[in-house]
Write a protein that holds these residues in place. Structure first.
Motif, PDB file in Angstrom:
ATOM      1  N   ALA A 110       1.952  68.043 163.020  1.00 43.61           N
ATOM      2  CA  ALA A 110       1.439  69.397 163.277  1.00 43.61           C
ATOM      3  C   ALA A 110       1.164  70.150 161.980  1.00 43.61           C
ATOM      4  N   VAL A 111       1.800  69.710 160.886  1.00 43.92           N
ATOM      5  CA  VAL A 111       1.539  70.330 159.578  1.00 43.92           C
ATOM      6  C   VAL A 111       0.639  69.382 158.791  1.00 43.92           C
ATOM      7  N   PRO A 112      -0.622  69.736 158.586  1.00 43.32           N
ATOM      8  CA  PRO A 112      -1.550  68.812 157.922  1.00 43.32           C
ATOM      9  C   PRO A 112      -1.288  68.676 156.431  1.00 43.32           C
ATOM     10  N   VAL A 113      -1.674  67.520 155.910  1.00 43.30           N
ATOM     11  CA  VAL A 113      -1.651  67.304 154.467  1.00 43.30           C
ATOM     12  C   VAL A 113      -2.815  68.081 153.861  1.00 43.30           C
ATOM     13  N   ILE A 114      -2.574  68.751 152.760  1.00 42.40           N
ATOM     14  CA  ILE A 114      -3.636  69.518 152.122  1.00 42.40           C
ATOM     15  C   ILE A 114      -4.765  68.558 151.722  1.00 42.40           C
ATOM     16  N   ALA A 115      -5.992  68.921 152.098  1.00 46.93           N
ATOM     17  CA  ALA A 115      -7.135  68.020 151.901  1.00 46.93           C
ATOM     18  C   ALA A 115      -7.327  67.660 150.437  1.00 46.93           C
ATOM     19  N   SER A 116      -7.256  68.646 149.587  1.00 51.41           N
ATOM     20  CA  SER A 116      -7.361  68.442 148.137  1.00 51.41           C
ATOM     21  C   SER A 116      -6.884  69.707 147.462  1.00 51.41           C
ATOM     22  N   ALA A 117      -6.645  69.600 146.159  1.00 54.99           N
ATOM     23  CA  ALA A 117      -6.204  70.778 145.421  1.00 54.99           C
ATOM     24  C   ALA A 117      -7.225  71.902 145.497  1.00 54.99           C
ATOM     25  N   ALA A 118      -8.498  71.563 145.692  1.00 57.84           N
ATOM     26  CA  ALA A 118      -9.553  72.572 145.763  1.00 57.84           C
ATOM     27  C   ALA A 118      -9.328  73.555 146.897  1.00 57.84           C
ATOM     28  N   GLU A 119      -8.554  73.146 147.908  1.00 58.00           N
ATOM     29  CA  GLU A 119      -8.274  74.028 149.040  1.00 58.00           C
ATOM     30  C   GLU A 119      -7.521  75.279 148.612  1.00 58.00           C
ATOM     31  N   LEU A 120      -6.817  75.209 147.484  1.00 61.95           N
ATOM     32  CA  LEU A 120      -6.073  76.375 146.990  1.00 61.95           C
ATOM     33  C   LEU A 120      -6.984  77.554 146.671  1.00 61.95           C
ATOM     34  N   GLN A 121      -8.256  77.282 146.436  1.00 55.39           N
ATOM     35  CA  GLN A 121      -9.195  78.367 146.144  1.00 55.39           C
ATOM     36  C   GLN A 121      -9.348  79.311 147.332  1.00 55.39           C
ATOM     37  N   GLU A 122      -9.070  78.824 148.544  1.00 53.76           N
ATOM     38  CA  GLU A 122      -9.191  79.646 149.737  1.00 53.76           C
ATOM     39  C   GLU A 122      -8.005  80.585 149.915  1.00 53.76           C
ATOM     40  N   ALA A 123      -6.945  80.355 149.140  1.00 47.95           N
ATOM     41  CA  ALA A 123      -5.724  81.140 149.293  1.00 47.95           C
ATOM     42  C   ALA A 123      -5.804  82.437 148.504  1.00 47.95           C
ATOM     43  N   ASP A 124      -5.217  83.487 149.066  1.00 46.05           N
ATOM     44  CA  ASP A 124      -5.074  84.746 148.343  1.00 46.05           C
ATOM     45  C   ASP A 124      -3.731  84.816 147.633  1.00 46.05           C
ATOM     46  N   GLY A 125      -2.851  83.894 147.970  1.00 49.37           N
ATOM     47  CA  GLY A 125      -1.551  83.751 147.336  1.00 49.37           C
ATOM     48  C   GLY A 125      -0.956  82.436 147.792  1.00 49.37           C
ATOM     49  N   VAL A 126       0.000  81.903 147.020  1.00 49.21           N
ATOM     50  CA  VAL A 126       0.577  80.595 147.344  1.00 49.21           C
ATOM     51  C   VAL A 126       2.087  80.608 147.136  1.00 49.21           C
ATOM     52  N   LEU A 127       2.808  80.032 148.084  1.00 49.52           N
ATOM     53  CA  LEU A 127       4.216  79.705 147.894  1.00 49.52           C
ATOM     54  C   LEU A 127       4.328  78.187 147.864  1.00 49.52           C
ATOM     55  N   PHE A 128       4.954  77.662 146.817  1.00 51.74           N
ATOM     56  CA  PHE A 128       5.165  76.229 146.681  1.00 51.74           C
ATOM     57  C   PHE A 128       6.639  75.913 146.940  1.00 51.74           C
ATOM     58  N   GLY A 129       6.905  74.931 147.792  1.00 55.44           N
ATOM     59  CA  GLY A 129       8.278  74.535 148.083  1.00 55.44           C
ATOM     60  C   GLY A 129       8.489  73.065 147.779  1.00 55.44           C
ATOM     61  N   PHE A 130       9.635  72.735 147.172  1.00 58.10           N
ATOM     62  CA  PHE A 130       9.903  71.340 146.812  1.00 58.10           C
ATOM     63  C   PHE A 130      11.385  71.130 146.527  1.00 58.10           C
ATOM     64  N   PRO A 131      11.872  69.894 146.726  1.00 59.23           N
ATOM     65  CA  PRO A 131      13.234  69.561 146.325  1.00 59.23           C
ATOM     66  C   PRO A 131      13.295  69.291 144.826  1.00 59.23           C
ATOM     67  N   THR A 132      14.504  69.257 144.322  1.00 61.12           N
ATOM     68  CA  THR A 132      14.692  69.026 142.895  1.00 61.12           C
ATOM     69  C   THR A 132      14.866  67.546 142.578  1.00 61.12           C
ATOM     70  N   ARG A 133      14.467  67.187 141.386  1.00 60.86           N
ATOM     71  CA  ARG A 133      14.782  65.884 140.809  1.00 60.86           C
ATOM     72  C   ARG A 133      15.229  66.152 139.374  1.00 60.86           C
ATOM     73  N   TYR A 134      16.549  66.072 139.160  1.00 56.29           N
ATOM     74  CA  TYR A 134      17.113  66.334 137.828  1.00 56.29           C
ATOM     75  C   TYR A 134      16.716  67.712 137.298  1.00 56.29           C
ATOM     76  N   GLY A 135      16.774  68.720 138.155  1.00 53.93           N
ATOM     77  CA  GLY A 135      16.535  70.090 137.726  1.00 53.93           C
ATOM     78  C   GLY A 135      15.083  70.488 137.630  1.00 53.93           C
ATOM     79  N   ALA A 136      14.173  69.642 138.096  1.00 55.56           N
ATOM     80  CA  ALA A 136      12.745  69.962 138.076  1.00 55.56           C
ATOM     81  C   ALA A 136      12.137  69.520 139.411  1.00 55.56           C
TER      82      ALA A 136
END
Length: 255
Positions: A110-136
């Motif tokens: 139900a949550v699609p994979v983002i088609a490409s990074a270019a899709e970010l141009q359609e956003a007026d703002g972005v929240l990025f979420g991710f787990p950590t790997r060695y503090g990054a």
């Protein structure tokens, strides 16, 4: 290494928590947050474009902890009038056989994979979420940022507000470092980093329960993978979504 739904097989996996109504999360927020003042600001930019403003919530989640935060952030953002929350996954970089050995549950279609990074141009703002790997950030999210070269070259994302939310295995596993080491990605794109500070009110000072999150953004402690996000952690994610949405509206109003 902070697991954050990471490399150690989960002992007890549950599906990502569904986003409950905003009222349940609001009860966990001890006081009225500052974004309430700007939540109903008119948006000439959206009106001129004939559409709602869009807050993209772009995330990577292996075991579901980050996805739970993403869904609640979307619930918070969607509660702001004139703004639409858009959930997107970044592409998985691990082959299916490796994910199977790591006991990673299947992704929700139900949550699609983002088609490409270019899709970010359609956003007026972005929240990025991710787990950590060695503090990054996890490699999957880094691979996505690495795919934004053409956007960087033309500075297509410059001026867009952005923020982070994270998942770590332990209290010292990178709740802050995972976010602040990611700020370099925004800086090179000319994006505006929006931390939540202490806008969550007294909930940021509650010492009665274990709580992920920091002034940089919402967060969850995953432990060995069996611990699911607490209501306070989910409420903080919902608050971040609402707060970021209000910032997006404010910037659009003054554009």
């Amino acid at each position: 290494m902070g697991k954050g739904g990471g490399c150690v097989p989960s002992k007890k996996r549950q599906p990502p928590a569904a986003a409950p109504s905003s009222s349940s999360a609001a009860a966990a927020v001890p006081r009225e947050a500052p974004e309430e003042e700007m939540a109903n600001v008119a948006s000439p930019a959206a009106a001129a474009a004939g559409r709602k403003l869009r807050l993209y919530i772009v995330f990577y989640s292996m075991y579901g902890h980050v996805e739970s935060l993403a869904r609640r952030a979307a619930a918070g953002a969607g509660a702001v009038d004139g703004l639409e929350a858009v959930l997107r996954r970044v592409p998985e970089t691990l082959p299916p056989e490796v994910l199977e050995k790591m006991q990673a549950p299947p992704k929700d279609p139900a949550v699609p994979v983002i088609a490409s990074a270019a899709e970010l141009q359609e956003a007026d703002g972005v929240l990025f979420g991710f787990p950590t790997r060695y503090g990054a950030m996890a490699a999957q999210m880094k691979a996505f940022f690495d795919s934004t070269g053409s956007l960087w070259e033309a500075q297509k994302l410059a001026g867009k507000p952005a923020g982070f939310f994270v998942s770590t295995g332990t209290q010292g596993g990178g709740q802050e470092t995972t976010a602040w080491t990611a700020i370099t990605q925004l800086a090179h794109h000319g994006m505006l980093f929006v931390p939540i500070g202490y806008t969550f009110g007294s909930g940021m000072f509650n010492m009665d329960d274990i709580r992920g999150g920091s002034p940089y953004g919402a967060g969850v402690f995953a432990g060995d993978g069996s611990r699911q996000p607490s209501e306070t952690e989910l409420a903080l994610a919902e608050h971040q979504g609402k707060y970021m949405a209000s910032i997006v509206k404010k910037l659009a109003h003054h554009a």
